[in-house]
Motif scaffolding. Structure first.
Motif, mmCIF file in Angstrom:
data_model
loop_
_atom_site.group_PDB
_atom_site.id
_atom_site.type_symbol
_atom_site.label_atom_id
_atom_site.label_comp_id
_atom_site.label_asym_id
_atom_site.label_seq_id
_atom_site.Cartn_x
_atom_site.Cartn_y
_atom_site.Cartn_z
ATOM 1 N N UNK A 125 0.840 -1.205 0.000
ATOM 2 C CA UNK A 125 0.000 0.000 0.000
ATOM 3 C C UNK A 125 0.874 1.254 0.000
ATOM 4 N N UNK A 126 1.859 1.283 0.890
ATOM 5 C CA UNK A 126 2.743 2.434 0.972
ATOM 6 C C UNK A 126 3.524 2.634 -0.309
ATOM 7 N N UNK A 127 4.027 1.532 -0.867
ATOM 8 C CA UNK A 127 4.808 1.621 -2.106
ATOM 9 C C UNK A 127 3.971 2.213 -3.223
ATOM 10 N N UNK A 128 2.743 1.715 -3.370
ATOM 11 C CA UNK A 128 1.865 2.213 -4.435
ATOM 12 C C UNK A 128 1.652 3.723 -4.306
ATOM 13 N N UNK A 129 1.431 4.186 -3.088
ATOM 14 C CA UNK A 129 1.209 5.615 -2.871
ATOM 15 C C UNK A 129 2.482 6.432 -3.109
ATOM 16 N N UNK A 130 3.614 5.888 -2.704
ATOM 17 C CA UNK A 130 4.866 6.612 -2.877
ATOM 18 C C UNK A 130 5.305 6.657 -4.338
ATOM 19 N N UNK A 131 4.916 5.658 -5.120
ATOM 20 C CA UNK A 131 5.136 5.718 -6.568
ATOM 21 C C UNK A 131 4.332 6.888 -7.132
ATOM 22 N N UNK A 132 3.079 6.998 -6.732
ATOM 23 C CA UNK A 132 2.225 8.102 -7.191
ATOM 24 C C UNK A 132 2.833 9.446 -6.793
ATOM 25 N N UNK A 133 3.381 9.504 -5.581
ATOM 26 C CA UNK A 133 3.967 10.744 -5.079
ATOM 27 C C UNK A 133 5.316 11.059 -5.731
ATOM 28 N N UNK A 134 5.900 10.084 -6.421
ATOM 29 C CA UNK A 134 7.196 10.287 -7.051
ATOM 30 C C UNK A 134 8.352 10.303 -6.057
ATOM 31 N N UNK A 136 11.162 8.410 -4.738
ATOM 32 C CA UNK A 136 11.988 7.225 -4.991
ATOM 33 C C UNK A 136 12.622 6.696 -3.708
ATOM 34 N N UNK A 137 12.943 7.553 -2.766
ATOM 35 C CA UNK A 137 13.485 7.091 -1.487
ATOM 36 C C UNK A 137 12.432 6.273 -0.729
ATOM 37 N N UNK A 138 11.195 6.758 -0.728
ATOM 38 C CA UNK A 138 10.112 6.020 -0.082
ATOM 39 C C UNK A 138 9.871 4.674 -0.742
ATOM 40 N N UNK A 139 9.928 4.647 -2.071
ATOM 41 C CA UNK A 139 9.750 3.388 -2.799
ATOM 42 C C UNK A 139 10.865 2.422 -2.424
ATOM 43 N N UNK A 140 12.087 2.928 -2.285
ATOM 44 C CA UNK A 140 13.208 2.065 -1.885
ATOM 45 C C UNK A 140 12.972 1.493 -0.489
ATOM 46 N N UNK A 141 12.453 2.315 0.415
ATOM 47 C CA UNK A 141 12.134 1.809 1.759
ATOM 48 C C UNK A 141 11.058 0.722 1.685
#
Length: 170
Positions: A125-134, A136-141
Motif C-alpha cells: 500500500x505504501x509503495x503504491x502511494x509513494x510511486x504516485x507521489x514520485x 523514490x526514497x520512499x519506494x526504496x524503503x
C-alpha cells in the motif's frame, strides 16, 4: 537550546499554535539526537498541545514519531496504538506522501509483531502511494520491507530483485 528558547518565546506570547509546533520539534529533535529518554518525556506534552489547538497534521506526526520510538524500544502495543491513530489522521487530513510513509510505518510494526501478511499488505500500500507521489526514497524503503517479507516467505529470487531495486533507489 534554540528550540527551547523558541518554545519559551511562544509561551510568553501566548501563541499556542507556535507552542504546538515547537513541542513536536523539541520531541523529534531529542529523538534524532538519540536522547530517547528526553523524547519520551516530551512526547505527551507535544501530543496534548497539538490536540488542544487542533493541529491534526502536527498531531499525526507527533504520534508517528512516538510510535516509532516505542517500536524501536520493543513496546509494540504502544507502537501499534499510536501508529493507527496517526495513520487515521494522515488519511483524513493529509496527502498521498504522508499516507504512503505512514503505511510503511504500520508495515514495520506488523513485521515486528510477526504479522508478515499485514506487513506485506502495508508495504505494498505504501509503495503504491509513494510511486504516485514520485518519492523514490520512499519506494526504496517499501521495497526493502517487501524484500524482507519475500525472504522470510522463502521467495529468495524475488527478495533479491527487490533488494537490488533498493540499492538503485538509494
Amino acid at each position: 537550546a534554540a528550540l527551547t528558547e523558541a518554545m519559551e518565546i511562544y509561551r510568553q506570547l501566548g501563541d499556542r499554535n507556535g507552542e504546538a509546533r515547537q513541542a513536536y520539534q523539541l520531541m523529534a529533535t531529542a529523538w534524532l539526537r538519540d536522547d530517547l529518554e528526553e523524547a519520551k518525556r516530551l512526547a505527551p506534552e507535544a501530543e496534548q498541545i497539538n490536540r488542544e489547538v487542533g493541529d491534526t497534521w502536527m498531531l499525526a506526526w507527533t504520534l508517528a514519531v512516538w510510535a516509532t520510538m516505542a517500536r524501536l524500544q520493543g513496546d509494540l502495543e504502544e507502537a501499534r496504538e499510536k501508529m493507527i491513530e496517526s495513520h487515521g489522521l494522515f488519511l483524513a487530513h493529509s496527502g498521498v506522501l504522508d499516507v504512503g510513509w505512514s503505511a510503511l510505518r504500520l508495515g514495520a510494526v506488523a513485521r515486528d509483531e510477526g504479522n508478515y501478511n499485514e506487513a506485506t499488505d502495508r508495504y505494498t500500500e505504501g509503495r503504491d502511494l509513494l510511486v504516485i507521489a514520485g518519492d523514490s526514497l520512499g519506494v526504496a524503503h517499501a521495497d526493502a520491507g517487501l524484500g524482507a517479507m519475500a525472504w522470510l516467505a522463502g521467495d529468495h529470487d524475488y527478495a533479491l530483485e527487490l533488494f537490488k531495486s533498493v540499492l538503485e533507489g538509494f
